[in-house]
Design a protein around this motif. Structure first.
Motif, mmCIF file in Angstrom:
data_model
loop_
_atom_site.group_PDB
_atom_site.id
_atom_site.type_symbol
_atom_site.label_atom_id
_atom_site.label_comp_id
_atom_site.label_asym_id
_atom_site.label_seq_id
_atom_site.Cartn_x
_atom_site.Cartn_y
_atom_site.Cartn_z
ATOM 1 N N ALA A 1 -7.015 6.708 -12.165
ATOM 2 C CA ALA A 1 -5.875 7.106 -11.023
ATOM 3 C C ALA A 1 -5.139 7.735 -11.823
ATOM 4 O O ALA A 1 -4.214 9.072 -10.780
ATOM 5 N N LEU A 2 -4.821 8.112 -13.034
ATOM 6 C CA LEU A 2 -3.725 9.647 -13.199
ATOM 7 C C LEU A 2 -4.805 10.524 -12.772
ATOM 8 O O LEU A 2 -4.250 11.676 -13.293
ATOM 9 N N MET B 1 5.281 -0.268 1.667
ATOM 10 C CA MET B 1 4.407 0.875 0.573
ATOM 11 C C MET B 1 4.572 -0.709 -0.074
ATOM 12 O O MET B 1 3.585 -0.808 -1.132
ATOM 13 N N ILE B 2 5.116 -1.695 -0.093
ATOM 14 C CA ILE B 2 5.533 -2.643 -0.850
ATOM 15 C C ILE B 2 4.735 -3.290 -0.024
ATOM 16 O O ILE B 2 5.498 -4.768 0.603
ATOM 17 N N GLU C 1 -4.488 7.805 -1.244
ATOM 18 C CA GLU C 1 -4.511 7.509 0.317
ATOM 19 C C GLU C 1 -5.254 5.562 0.302
ATOM 20 O O GLU C 1 -5.691 5.655 1.780
ATOM 21 N N ASN C 2 -5.799 5.275 -0.795
ATOM 22 C CA ASN C 2 -6.269 3.878 -0.637
ATOM 23 C C ASN C 2 -5.388 2.756 -1.131
ATOM 24 O O ASN C 2 -5.495 1.849 -0.793
ATOM 25 N N VAL C 3 -4.387 3.342 -2.339
ATOM 26 C CA VAL C 3 -3.580 1.724 -2.491
ATOM 27 C C VAL C 3 -2.399 1.528 -2.083
ATOM 28 O O VAL C 3 -1.722 0.820 -1.426
ATOM 29 N N LEU C 4 -1.862 3.364 -1.803
ATOM 30 C CA LEU C 4 -0.124 3.267 -1.860
ATOM 31 C C LEU C 4 -0.139 4.647 -0.931
ATOM 32 O O LEU C 4 0.176 5.388 -1.166
ATOM 33 N N LYS C 5 0.306 4.297 0.601
ATOM 34 C CA LYS C 5 -0.109 5.530 1.440
ATOM 35 C C LYS C 5 1.004 5.287 1.463
ATOM 36 O O LYS C 5 2.573 4.096 1.670
ATOM 37 N N LEU C 6 1.777 7.057 2.150
ATOM 38 C CA LEU C 6 3.097 6.733 2.070
ATOM 39 C C LEU C 6 3.994 6.841 3.720
ATOM 40 O O LEU C 6 2.782 7.793 4.176
ATOM 41 N N PRO C 7 4.637 6.647 3.865
ATOM 42 C CA PRO C 7 4.989 6.154 5.382
ATOM 43 C C PRO C 7 4.830 7.948 5.803
ATOM 44 O O PRO C 7 5.833 8.093 5.490
#
Length: 350
Positions: free
Chosen positions: A90-91, A182-183, A99-105
């Motif tokens: 991930a880093l 996101m959570i 894009e797949n794990v944690l999308k910013l609204p």
């Protein structure tokens, strides 16, 4: 013996101690007594500072995971090794995580920009917010929560919220509700983590806003709210890995907790860059990733202090933080035990 030690350490006078009569007036005493130099309660060496923060982070992760296992050997189990490999990937490629794990609204920055624009009419602002009924419900919930409720009667509309809490506070509420999307922790086993990490993020945002200088409060609130997005991303990786783990395997090693501490902050900064957040958001998150030093940048220092105070408060609430460790940590953030006690009572409401 212990009581006398703490009295000496914190220079506490016994309430029953008699004040000796010297024959001098108060004015004479002030004239003859040199003004004392204000010194920190405890002098903390750089080594002790780093160790105390690592210990705090380890305790905090133990609290979040609610694991009954404790491993201080520094040896990761198969579950932890799998997640640590995912973290390294991930880093090196945050795009896949973003894009797949944690999308910013998508609405969060657009709406925040409009809320910050004083030229937008109040009615137009209300209509803009009311376009999202679910957002309205979440904002009203926050307005009526114990931490933020300001009147006897509940707030029942966005217009009423705007009048009662003000435009600036309403902006923070809306940003918070959008960020909470996101959570999204599905498995029941992990719901506690989701609830507690969100509570921590809200506490840090609140504290950062309180500690920041007036012109930086809005930015401090949002940066603090997003400072733990890397932690949330890593936890979602952990949830995925958990399904493939051997029965009974849990994140319990000291090594894994230390990796989460340092790598999650680095990942937060990379995600902020990928989301194309303004530079003044990314920079403090990047500086926070260096966990070995106390930041000297004003904005970063505010977030750093707020994070430590929140972690101490949450651990104190469940009686997981030794008093001696708390004293060292409070010396680092430069607040007294009484100031912390006052903040702790406020943070319990979150």
């Amino acid at each position: 013996m212990v009581t006398s030690f703490f009295k000496k350490l914190f220079n506490i006078r016994d309430r029953n101690e008699q004040v000796k009569f010297t024959g001098r007036t108060a004015v004479e005493k002030r004239q003859q007594t040199p003004t004392p130099t204000v010194k920190p309660i405890i002098e903390v060496s750089p080594k002790l500072a780093v160790e105390s923060q690592l210990d705090l982070s380890s305790l905090f992760y133990s609290f979040l995971f609610a694991s009954t296992q404790t491993d201080t050997t520094g040896i990761a189990n198969n579950l932890e090794r799998r997640v640590m490999q995912d973290i390294e990937r991930a880093l090196s490629s945050p795009q896949a995580i973003a894009e797949n794990v944690l999308k910013l609204p998508s609405k969060i920055l657009e709406l925040d920009k409009k809320l910050a624009d004083d030229n937008i009419e109040i009615q137009e602002l209300i209509q803009l917010i009311e376009q999202d009924p679910l957002l309205c419900i979440e904002v009203l919930k926050l307005c009526n929560s114990p931490a933020f409720k300001r009147a006897e009667h509940d707030v029942t509309s966005i217009q009423q919220a705007l009048v009662q809490v003000g435009r600036q506070q309403l902006r923070q509420f809306i940003t918070s509700c959008l960020a909470r999307e996101m959570i999204d922790i599905k498995p029941i086993y992990f719901r506690r983590f989701g609830a507690e990490i969100w509570r921590h993020s809200m506490q840090v945002a609140f504290l950062a806003s309180e500690l920041a200088i007036p012109e930086q409060r809005e930015r401090a609130f949002l940066v603090a709210l997003l400072h733990d997005v890397g932690k949330i991303a890593i936890f979602k990786m952990l949830v995925d890995a958990f399904y493939q783990a051997e029965p009974g395997e849990q994140p319990s090693s000291m090594l894994f907790k230390q990796v989460m501490t340092s790598k999650s902050l680095a990942l937060s900064a990379l995600l902020a860059r990928y989301w194309q957040l303004p530079q003044h958001f990314e920079a403090p998150l990047t500086l926070l990733a260096n966990t070995n030093i106390k930041p000297d940048d004003q904005m970063t220092l505010v977030i750093w202090k707020a994070n430590i105070i929140s972690e101490c408060s949450m651990l104190k609430q469940v009686d997981k933080l030794p008093q001696s460790a708390l004293a060292v940590l409070l010396a680092q953030v430069e607040i007294s035990e009484q100031e912390f006690a006052d903040l702790h009572q406020k943070l319990i409401e979150f």
